[in-house]
Design a protein around this motif. Structure first.
Motif, PDB file in Angstrom:
ATOM      1  N   THR A 153      34.056  35.806 -29.868  1.00 24.97           N
ATOM      2  CA  THR A 153      33.284  37.064 -29.271  1.00 24.97           C
ATOM      3  C   THR A 153      32.013  37.138 -30.014  1.00 24.97           C
ATOM      4  OG1 THR A 153      34.697  38.213 -30.908  1.00 24.97           O
ATOM      5  CG2 THR A 153      35.488  38.209 -28.855  1.00 24.97           C
ATOM      6  N   TRP A 154      30.972  37.938 -29.376  1.00 25.05           N
ATOM      7  CA  TRP A 154      29.646  37.835 -29.960  1.00 25.05           C
ATOM      8  C   TRP A 154      29.486  39.224 -29.917  1.00 25.05           C
ATOM      9  CZ3 TRP A 154      26.887  33.342 -27.060  1.00 25.05           C
ATOM     10  CH2 TRP A 154      27.338  32.048 -27.791  1.00 25.05           C
ATOM     11  N   VAL A 155      29.136  39.937 -30.838  1.00 22.64           N
ATOM     12  CA  VAL A 155      28.960  41.419 -31.013  1.00 22.64           C
ATOM     13  C   VAL A 155      27.691  41.594 -31.441  1.00 22.64           C
ATOM     14  CG1 VAL A 155      30.040  43.630 -31.944  1.00 22.64           C
ATOM     15  CG2 VAL A 155      31.492  41.916 -31.084  1.00 22.64           C
ATOM     16  N   LEU A 156      26.831  42.671 -30.980  1.00 28.48           N
ATOM     17  CA  LEU A 156      25.683  43.079 -31.380  1.00 28.48           C
ATOM     18  C   LEU A 156      25.942  44.601 -32.195  1.00 28.48           C
ATOM     19  CD1 LEU A 156      22.395  43.551 -31.434  1.00 28.48           C
ATOM     20  CD2 LEU A 156      22.618  44.805 -29.256  1.00 28.48           C
ATOM     21  N   VAL A 172      23.491  40.265 -34.747  1.00 30.02           N
ATOM     22  CA  VAL A 172      24.606  39.654 -33.987  1.00 30.02           C
ATOM     23  C   VAL A 172      25.666  38.741 -34.855  1.00 30.02           C
ATOM     24  CG1 VAL A 172      25.222  38.165 -31.966  1.00 30.02           C
ATOM     25  CG2 VAL A 172      23.351  39.602 -32.033  1.00 30.02           C
ATOM     26  N   VAL A 173      26.928  39.080 -34.671  1.00 28.46           N
ATOM     27  CA  VAL A 173      27.998  38.280 -35.526  1.00 28.46           C
ATOM     28  C   VAL A 173      28.899  37.830 -34.241  1.00 28.46           C
ATOM     29  CG1 VAL A 173      27.897  39.581 -37.710  1.00 28.46           C
ATOM     30  CG2 VAL A 173      29.674  40.154 -35.887  1.00 28.46           C
ATOM     31  N   GLU A 174      29.597  36.466 -34.717  1.00 28.50           N
ATOM     32  CA  GLU A 174      30.596  35.917 -33.916  1.00 28.50           C
ATOM     33  C   GLU A 174      31.752  35.945 -34.634  1.00 28.50           C
ATOM     34  OE1 GLU A 174      30.104  31.569 -32.393  1.00 28.50           O
ATOM     35  OE2 GLU A 174      31.206  31.382 -34.272  1.00 28.50           O
ATOM     36  N   ARG A 175      32.807  36.272 -33.858  1.00 33.44           N
ATOM     37  CA  ARG A 175      34.193  36.259 -34.540  1.00 33.44           C
ATOM     38  C   ARG A 175      35.079  35.221 -33.708  1.00 33.44           C
ATOM     39  NH1 ARG A 175      39.200  38.147 -34.036  1.00 33.44           N
ATOM     40  NH2 ARG A 175      40.333  38.753 -36.115  1.00 33.44           N
ATOM     41  N   ARG A 176      35.610  34.218 -34.268  1.00 37.09           N
ATOM     42  CA  ARG A 176      36.497  33.502 -33.829  1.00 37.09           C
ATOM     43  C   ARG A 176      37.957  34.156 -33.898  1.00 37.09           C
ATOM     44  NH1 ARG A 176      35.831  27.933 -36.769  1.00 37.09           N
ATOM     45  NH2 ARG A 176      37.932  28.558 -37.281  1.00 37.09           N
ATOM     46  N   SER A 177      38.820  33.589 -32.797  1.00 33.31           N
ATOM     47  CA  SER A 177      40.244  34.375 -32.668  1.00 33.31           C
ATOM     48  C   SER A 177      41.106  33.981 -33.793  1.00 33.31           C
ATOM     49  CB  SER A 177      40.771  33.988 -31.447  1.00 33.31           C
ATOM     50  OG  SER A 177      40.849  32.375 -31.227  1.00 33.31           O
ATOM     51  N   ASP A 178      40.659  32.968 -34.722  1.00 34.90           N
ATOM     52  CA  ASP A 178      41.494  32.919 -35.983  1.00 34.90           C
ATOM     53  C   ASP A 178      41.054  33.923 -37.160  1.00 34.90           C
ATOM     54  OD1 ASP A 178      39.002  31.782 -36.746  1.00 34.90           O
ATOM     55  OD2 ASP A 178      39.839  29.690 -37.291  1.00 34.90           O
ATOM     56  N   GLY A 179      39.749  34.734 -36.724  1.00 34.91           N
ATOM     57  CA  GLY A 179      39.657  35.678 -37.685  1.00 34.91           C
ATOM     58  C   GLY A 179      38.204  35.348 -38.416  1.00 34.91           C
ATOM     59  N   ALA A 180      37.723  34.168 -38.297  1.00 33.94           N
ATOM     60  CA  ALA A 180      36.454  33.627 -38.992  1.00 33.94           C
ATOM     61  C   ALA A 180      35.417  34.258 -38.515  1.00 33.94           C
ATOM     62  CB  ALA A 180      36.409  32.187 -38.910  1.00 33.94           C
ATOM     63  N   LEU A 210      26.894  38.874 -24.522  1.00 29.50           N
ATOM     64  CA  LEU A 210      27.623  40.000 -25.568  1.00 29.50           C
ATOM     65  C   LEU A 210      29.026  40.183 -25.127  1.00 29.50           C
ATOM     66  CD1 LEU A 210      24.934  42.330 -26.682  1.00 29.50           C
ATOM     67  CD2 LEU A 210      25.727  40.239 -28.035  1.00 29.50           C
ATOM     68  N   SER A 211      29.838  40.184 -26.044  1.00 31.22           N
ATOM     69  CA  SER A 211      31.421  40.748 -25.871  1.00 31.22           C
ATOM     70  C   SER A 211      31.450  42.176 -25.980  1.00 31.22           C
ATOM     71  CB  SER A 211      32.177  39.826 -26.488  1.00 31.22           C
ATOM     72  OG  SER A 211      31.996  38.531 -26.938  1.00 31.22           O
ATOM     73  N   ALA A 212      30.394  42.748 -26.709  1.00 34.23           N
ATOM     74  CA  ALA A 212      30.603  44.262 -27.086  1.00 34.23           C
ATOM     75  C   ALA A 212      29.313  44.592 -27.632  1.00 34.23           C
ATOM     76  CB  ALA A 212      31.615  44.618 -27.799  1.00 34.23           C
ATOM     77  N   VAL A 213      29.035  45.728 -27.737  1.00 36.10           N
ATOM     78  CA  VAL A 213      27.778  46.473 -28.595  1.00 36.10           C
ATOM     79  C   VAL A 213      28.498  47.541 -29.323  1.00 36.10           C
ATOM     80  CG1 VAL A 213      26.964  47.714 -26.535  1.00 36.10           C
ATOM     81  CG2 VAL A 213      25.418  47.382 -28.497  1.00 36.10           C
ATOM     82  N   ALA A 214      28.084  47.436 -30.896  1.00 34.61           N
ATOM     83  CA  ALA A 214      28.618  48.345 -31.727  1.00 34.61           C
ATOM     84  C   ALA A 214      27.538  49.167 -32.479  1.00 34.61           C
ATOM     85  CB  ALA A 214      29.595  47.624 -32.654  1.00 34.61           C
ATOM     86  N   ALA A 215      27.754  50.372 -32.593  1.00 32.70           N
ATOM     87  CA  ALA A 215      26.753  51.224 -33.605  1.00 32.70           C
ATOM     88  C   ALA A 215      27.491  51.762 -34.342  1.00 32.70           C
ATOM     89  CB  ALA A 215      26.038  52.021 -32.540  1.00 32.70           C
ATOM     90  N   ALA A 252      32.488  45.076 -38.100  1.00 30.75           N
ATOM     91  CA  ALA A 252      33.634  45.869 -37.674  1.00 30.75           C
ATOM     92  C   ALA A 252      33.927  45.960 -36.189  1.00 30.75           C
ATOM     93  CB  ALA A 252      33.140  47.277 -38.218  1.00 30.75           C
ATOM     94  N   GLY A 253      32.874  46.072 -35.446  1.00 24.28           N
ATOM     95  CA  GLY A 253      33.110  46.057 -34.094  1.00 24.28           C
ATOM     96  C   GLY A 253      33.905  44.908 -33.593  1.00 24.28           C
ATOM     97  N   ALA A 254      33.530  43.685 -33.989  1.00 23.73           N
ATOM     98  CA  ALA A 254      34.360  42.520 -33.601  1.00 23.73           C
ATOM     99  C   ALA A 254      35.861  42.553 -33.755  1.00 23.73           C
ATOM    100  CB  ALA A 254      33.665  41.390 -34.105  1.00 23.73           C
ATOM    101  N   GLU A 255      36.069  43.059 -35.144  1.00 25.80           N
ATOM    102  CA  GLU A 255      37.390  43.434 -35.570  1.00 25.80           C
ATOM    103  C   GLU A 255      38.162  44.377 -34.589  1.00 25.80           C
ATOM    104  OE1 GLU A 255      39.126  41.785 -38.414  1.00 25.80           O
ATOM    105  OE2 GLU A 255      37.993  42.503 -40.217  1.00 25.80           O
TER     106      GLU A 255
END
Ligand code: KG4
Ligand code: ZN
Length: 399
Positions: free
Chosen positions: A43-46, A59-67, A119-124, A359-362
């Motif tokens: 997932t890619w989150v702004l 922008v961060v990337e989160r892999r499904s293994d949590g990395a 983007l998978s989501a946008v977080a603020a 935090a948005g990606a989590e």
């Protein structure tokens, strides 16, 4: 670069063509048997941060293994805008966020090398913080979410500090967090995403606030924390006898205002204060903060262990964790409690967009998204059940 997978969009799969529905069903089956396939989901989150005087996007990337991986991280510190006032002026901060944020988001997306559609989501950060700035960041995120039909995540700024070590070193729950910033000083048991138990808090000033006020009373430039640390390096910590607040108490709370007043009294006797006087006073102040902090954290770690078993780590976060002397003191505390100390790199301790994006990606990974109704909040407790420490109900501290 591989393309991000917008897993969240499969939540209401009934509108998708049959092959997509079947693909989603197969994915869920494979997840059940623990296939490695899930490792390919990214997932890619702004993330947008505007709660105080940093205008930031990442922008961060989160892999499904949590990395996790930071794809871009743009921070503009409004130091110059506020310097002549000796502190953050909320209205100036909000206007600067309005002026700067669009350009900073654009740069963050460009550096990440992706488009909004990916983007998978946008977080603020939706709070806690200076309400004008929070409104600017949250409204911008809502606009992006709406235009690009992407989920919105309203992040608690404190939660973002709390989860940062999981971005930098894949730390498992539970761990003990020492959160020390300009507005907060807390010891928190981090049990899971959204699960926080406050073990201790300040009953008056936050540690960063005390550093800033001491800097101001000694005529050091804003922002004060790093200036006090720098001055302390050339000073004699034994020259002034200052109090060690809360030392030896069996709760894990902090108090800074008495120490701050003691510094003010010493400073008043030094007129005119020579540069070496200032260095000595800064060193004495910092030593008192370190000793009190070490004592409070030792108690906090004991309280943690009694309730939740041994923590996986002691984590320090928030701007004050950028202080090298405090880092050294925490090392000893962790060693005595037989746990590991983890402190994110200084640039991820002070406010930034990557922590909000992470935090948005989590939260996204747990399906915790928000609606357009998400409110901006000046106050927002990390542990909603936390009450003011006994005897301090009527103080002004932001518990
Ligand atoms: O987390 P942060 O960037 O923003 C808030 O959410 O408050 O923390 C800023 C605070 C300020 O009070 C600043 O003076 C303090 O962290 N700080 C420091 C240092 N660097 C930043 N305090 C002591 N030593 C430092 N090196
Ligand atoms: Zn912060």
């Amino acid at each position: 670069m591989e393309s991000g997978t917008r897993i969240n969009k499969f939540a209401g799969a009934h509108n998708f063509p049959k092959f997509v529905q079947e693909g989603a069903a197969m994915y869920h089956e494979l997840r059940k048997v623990g296939t490695k396939l899930t490792d390919d989901i990214r997932t890619w989150v702004l993330g947008i941060e505007t709660t105080c005087d940093e205008t930031a996007a990442a922008v961060v990337e989160r892999r499904s293994d949590g990395a996790g991986r930071i794809l871009s991280n743009i921070v503009h510190s409004q130091t110059e805008e506020h310097a002549i006032y000796g502190g953050v002026v909320p209205e100036i901060a909000a206007r600067a966020h309005v002026d700067l944020l669009d350009g900073i988001v654009e740069r963050a997306m460009k550096d990440a090398g992706i488009g909004f559609a990916q983007l998978s989501a946008v977080a603020a950060a939706a709070g806690p913080g200076l309400i004008g700035g929070v409104i600017v960041g949250l409204t911008t995120a809502k606009a992006i979410a709406m235009v690009h039909d992407t989920p919105l995540i309203a992040v608690n700024h404190l939660e973002a500090h709390a989860l940062t070590p999981r971005l930098t070193c894949a730390l498992a729950f539970p761990y003990c967090l020492f959160l020390a910033s300009g507005g907060h000083t807390q010891i928190v048991a981090v049990i899971g995403v959204g699960q926080y138990v406050r073990l201790g808090t300040t009953v008056d000033d936050a540690i960063g606030e005390a550093f800033d006020k001491v800097a101001k009373m000694l005529g050091l430039p804003y922002p004060g924390g790093p200036e006090v640390e720098r001055a302390a390096r050339g000073g004699d910590a034994a020259r002034f006898t200052l109090p060690r607040p809360m030392l030896g108490r069996d709760d894990a709370n902090f108090s800074l205002s008495g120490l701050k007043t003691a510094v003010r009294n010493e400073a008043a006797r030094l007129t005119p204060a020579e540069p070496q006087d200032i260095r000595d006073l800064c060193a004495s102040f910092q030593a008192a903060v370190l000793e009190s902090t070490a004592d409070r954290l030792a108690v906090g770690l004991r309280l943690f262990e009694a309730r939740f078993g041994p923590p996986r780590a002691l984590v320090a976060a928030g701007g004050v964790a950028a202080n090298q002397a405090i880092r050294g003191a925490l090392q000893d505390v962790a060693a005595q409690a037989e746990t590991t100390l983890i402190i994110p790199p200084p640039a991820l301790c002070t406010d930034n967009g990557a922590m909000i994006a992470w935090a948005g990606a989590e939260r996204l990974a747990l399906g915790l998204t928000d609606t357009m109704e998400a409110p901006p909040r000046a106050r927002w407790l990390l542990d909603a059940t936390a009450a003011a420490p006994e005897g301090y109900v009527n103080t002004r501290a932001g518990f």
